[in-house]
Scaffold this active site. Structure first.
Site, PDB file in Angstrom:
ATOM      1  N   ASP A  27       0.820  -1.226   0.000  1.00  0.00           N
ATOM      2  CA  ASP A  27       0.000   0.000   0.000  1.00  0.00           C
ATOM      3  C   ASP A  27       0.852   1.274   0.000  1.00  0.00           C
ATOM      4  O   ASP A  27       0.329   2.378   0.162  1.00  0.00           O
ATOM      5  CB  ASP A  27      -0.977   0.009   1.191  1.00  0.00           C
ATOM      6  CG  ASP A  27      -0.246  -0.002   2.530  1.00  0.00           C
ATOM      7  OD1 ASP A  27       1.010  -0.030   2.532  1.00  0.00           O
ATOM      8  OD2 ASP A  27      -0.916   0.012   3.582  1.00  0.00           O
ATOM      9  N   ASP A  31       5.123  -1.245   7.140  1.00  0.00           N
ATOM     10  CA  ASP A  31       4.262  -1.947   8.103  1.00  0.00           C
ATOM     11  C   ASP A  31       5.070  -2.922   8.957  1.00  0.00           C
ATOM     12  O   ASP A  31       6.271  -3.086   8.756  1.00  0.00           O
ATOM     13  CB  ASP A  31       3.123  -2.657   7.366  1.00  0.00           C
ATOM     14  CG  ASP A  31       3.632  -3.409   6.144  1.00  0.00           C
ATOM     15  OD1 ASP A  31       4.601  -4.177   6.299  1.00  0.00           O
ATOM     16  OD2 ASP A  31       3.100  -3.190   5.035  1.00  0.00           O
ATOM     17  N   ASP A 100       6.599   3.690  21.250  1.00  0.00           N
ATOM     18  CA  ASP A 100       6.522   5.142  21.405  1.00  0.00           C
ATOM     19  C   ASP A 100       5.161   5.452  22.020  1.00  0.00           C
ATOM     20  O   ASP A 100       4.124   5.132  21.431  1.00  0.00           O
ATOM     21  CB  ASP A 100       6.623   5.759  20.001  1.00  0.00           C
ATOM     22  CG  ASP A 100       7.168   7.170  19.999  1.00  0.00           C
ATOM     23  OD1 ASP A 100       6.859   7.904  20.947  1.00  0.00           O
ATOM     24  OD2 ASP A 100       7.866   7.530  19.042  1.00  0.00           O
ATOM     25  N   ASP A 202       6.770  10.493  24.371  1.00  0.00           N
ATOM     26  CA  ASP A 202       6.656  11.714  23.578  1.00  0.00           C
ATOM     27  C   ASP A 202       6.339  12.906  24.489  1.00  0.00           C
ATOM     28  O   ASP A 202       5.419  12.824  25.315  1.00  0.00           O
ATOM     29  CB  ASP A 202       5.510  11.502  22.569  1.00  0.00           C
ATOM     30  CG  ASP A 202       5.414  12.588  21.526  1.00  0.00           C
ATOM     31  OD1 ASP A 202       6.206  12.570  20.584  1.00  0.00           O
ATOM     32  OD2 ASP A 202       4.533  13.457  21.668  1.00  0.00           O
ATOM     33  N   GLU A 267      11.262  12.078  25.770  1.00  0.00           N
ATOM     34  CA  GLU A 267      11.587  13.167  24.850  1.00  0.00           C
ATOM     35  C   GLU A 267      11.356  14.471  25.609  1.00  0.00           C
ATOM     36  O   GLU A 267      10.213  14.886  25.807  1.00  0.00           O
ATOM     37  CB  GLU A 267      10.698  13.132  23.606  1.00  0.00           C
ATOM     38  CG  GLU A 267      11.089  14.219  22.625  1.00  0.00           C
ATOM     39  CD  GLU A 267       9.956  14.640  21.700  1.00  0.00           C
ATOM     40  OE1 GLU A 267      10.253  15.182  20.628  1.00  0.00           O
ATOM     41  OE2 GLU A 267       8.778  14.456  22.047  1.00  0.00           O
ATOM     42  N   HIS A 327      13.197  11.582  13.654  1.00  0.00           N
ATOM     43  CA  HIS A 327      12.170  11.811  12.630  1.00  0.00           C
ATOM     44  C   HIS A 327      11.693  13.255  12.582  1.00  0.00           C
ATOM     45  O   HIS A 327      10.792  13.571  11.806  1.00  0.00           O
ATOM     46  CB  HIS A 327      10.984  10.887  12.912  1.00  0.00           C
ATOM     47  CG  HIS A 327      10.345  11.193  14.231  1.00  0.00           C
ATOM     48  ND1 HIS A 327      10.959  10.923  15.439  1.00  0.00           N
ATOM     49  CD2 HIS A 327       9.173  11.785  14.539  1.00  0.00           C
ATOM     50  CE1 HIS A 327      10.186  11.340  16.421  1.00  0.00           C
ATOM     51  NE2 HIS A 327       9.090  11.866  15.911  1.00  0.00           N
ATOM     52  N   ASP A 328      12.241  14.127  13.423  1.00  0.00           N
ATOM     53  CA  ASP A 328      11.794  15.520  13.451  1.00  0.00           C
ATOM     54  C   ASP A 328      12.802  16.490  12.850  1.00  0.00           C
ATOM     55  O   ASP A 328      12.520  17.695  12.757  1.00  0.00           O
ATOM     56  CB  ASP A 328      11.530  15.956  14.904  1.00  0.00           C
ATOM     57  CG  ASP A 328      10.297  15.283  15.495  1.00  0.00           C
ATOM     58  OD1 ASP A 328       9.357  14.997  14.739  1.00  0.00           O
ATOM     59  OD2 ASP A 328      10.284  15.045  16.720  1.00  0.00           O
TER      60      ASP A 328
END
Ligand code: NOJ
Length: 540
Positions: A27, A31, A100, A202, A267, A327-328
């Protein structure tokens, strides 16, 4: 492996952004089955644990950081069964699994919020921060959203406003409500009982807001000097870092400690290493992120200063961690490398993997993935959509993992359109190509990881800086019982000399590892020559 090996302290943690790692079902979105199929790669790389960015059901306004059910897996990623299978397969390979947890806010599609917004007396009303606007219609206070604009959203159903630190689709929960607090602790338990080994929390230090929700002082408190965000010009006295966080951390830690060898890394939202350090240690978190490296210029001295600051800030018994990517943020390859040249990245890798502190790798870092560039209409990140073109968002560092030169870089089947474009360099920059090249960045990471495994001094040994005041050369000792290693890093593209004091000059140093040479006669004396961008590890 020695008996004292503690996976989260001595090991290496690898962050996976699941949407972008490996698409197993065609898709265009990564995953869990895709990850499971790549566990052998991670085992071969030599990492000890994987941290999965959120895989819970989510409408994806913030790509998983808006959770609509804490106790399930989003169908686009798989199911609880595929999750259990991933955990079992990871454990079989000696890999731990870190989830996470995004507990500061839910998605606005979470059943709590759907209920909560229905009426002022709904049983879930108090699960969020609802307040009346001021008589003139202004928000209840001056708090802002980190993703732009005011922090309060007016809801026509009841005429009240709710607070959201991030997008308006991410309402902040009310941690002062005992039912919320208890539920969240049960979320930890749910995943621990499924065999999860740890959690990344987070923006944990934003859970509690000050009683009465007072205005924050506004002034020039900018965290980033060139920041475009009014959010950074506000002093966050009342919307984060409330004292109630400590007793909560005590409870979280007690719960974690009732399971063997579990871990939580927080975080820390806004602020530097000193703040992160306050949340680490006995009865608190095992670790809190220090992001200083991600802001460091390419100077030996700057990296040393961050290390020194971090070591000074941490209380006794707390353990450091180091991060070059997540990832930020723009990738370290994009920040530091010139074009497609990886030499600086080899120096950065050597630094990360020879320091006293848990190294975190971010998927693709080990092959030097660069950020992708997007046009305005390709941007997916809500922060990028809001601030384009001043800030183009965080999609750049989230592009599909480059596995091979096959179509879609082997991330997804040919013909499938990946959710973000693959970097155009994938035909030459990919795992397969780098596996075949003994000189590649990937093989350099593997050699460093293996060295860290083989030499306890690199893991838990003392860190003793040797050369640290200049722009180009940074060297330090790692020392444990009978073993002394000397790490010398040349941050310049020119030859440099490492100058040793009398005590070190008197020893005979032998080559352990270098990205520039495969052999070297033992050196004795006060000068050790360094090749341009050389990372040299010697033993005596
Ligand atoms: C921090 C996460 O790292 C980031 O990706 C996310 O957008 C915010 N928290 C909100 O959850």
């Amino acid at each position: 492996m020695d008996n004292n090996y503690l996976w989260w302290r001595d090991g290496i943690i690898y962050q996976i952004y699941p949407r972008s790692f490996a698409d197993g079902n065609g898709d265009g979105i990564g995953d869990l089955d895709g990850i499971t199929a790549r566990l052998d790669y991670l085992q071969d790389l030599g990492v000890d644990a994987i941290w999965l960015s959120p895989v819970y059901p989510s409408p994806d306004v913030d790509f998983g950081y808006d959770i609509s059910n804490y106790l399930d897996i989003d169908p686009k990623f798989g199911s609880l069964d595929s999750f259990d299978y991933l955990v079992a397969q990871a454990h079989e390979r000696g890999l731990r699994v870190i989830m996470d947890l995004v507990l500061n806010h839910t998605s606005d599609q979470h059943p709590w919020f759907i209920e909560s917004r229905k009426s002022r007396d709904n049983p879930f009303r108090d699960y969020y921060l609802w307040r009346d606007p001021k008589p003139n219609g202004d928000p209840p206070n001056n708090w802002l959203s980190c993703f732009g604009g005011g922090g309060w959203e007016h809801d026509p159903v009841t005429g009240q406003m709710y607070f959201h630190m991030f997008t308006k689709e991410q309402p902040d929960v009310n941690w002062r409500n005992p039912a919320v607090r208890q539920y969240m602790l049960d979320v930890f338990k749910f995943w621990l009982d499924r065999g999860v080994d740890g959690f990344r929390l987070d923006v944990f230090n934003a859970y509690y807001k000050a009683e009465g929700l007072p205005d924050n002082p506004v002034g020039s408190f900018s965290l980033a000097p060139l920041s475009v965000r009014p959010f950074d010009r506000m002093q966050h006295l009342y919307d984060i870092d409330q004292p109630e966080m400590i007793p909560l951390l005590n409870d979280i830690r007690a719960l974690l400690d009732s399971y063997p060898q579990t871990y939580a890394v927080g975080e820390t939202f806004l602020g530097g290493p000193e703040k992160a350090a306050r949340y680490c240690g006995e009865g608190k978190l095992h670790a809190a992120f220090n992001f200083e490296f991600t802001r460091s210029p390419w100077w030996a001295r700057a990296f040393y200063q961050s290390i020194e600051r971090w070591e000074k800030a941490l209380p006794d018994g707390a353990w450091p961690n180091y991060v070059l990517n997540n990832h930020d943020l723009p990738r370290s390859a994009t920040r530091y490398a010139r074009g497609e040249d990886d030499e600086r990245l080899k120096v950065a890798a050597a630094l990360l993997l020879t320091l006293r502190g848990t190294p975190f790798l971010y998927y693709g870092e080990e092959i030097g993935m660069r950020d992708i560039r997007l046009t305005r209409d390709q941007v997916k990140d809500p922060a990028g959509q809001r601030y384009w073109p001043l800030f183009k968002g965080r999609d750049g560092c989230r592009s599909p993992m480059q596995w091979s030169a096959a179509p879609n870089a082997g991330f997804a089947f040919p013909g499938v359109e990946p959710w973000l474009p693959v970097h155009p360099n994938y035909k030459t920059r990919n795992v397969m190509a780098q596996q075949a090249d003994p000189d590649s960045l990937l093989n350099w990471y593997k050699r460093l990881v293996a060295a860290r495994k083989a030499h306890p001094a690199l893991r838990t040994g003392m860190f003793l800086p040797v050369t640290y005041g200049t722009r180009f050369v940074f060297s330090y000792l790692r020392q444990l019982e009978g073993e002394t290693l000397l790490v010398a890093l040349n941050f310049s593209g020119r030859r440099q000399q490492l100058v040793l004091g009398r005590e070190l000059a008197g020893r005979s140093w032998e080559l352990l590892l270098s990205n520039k040479r495969s052999s070297m006669a033992p050196v004795k004396g006060s000068l050790i020559p360094l090749e341009p961008n050389e990372a040299l590890i010697l033993t005596a």
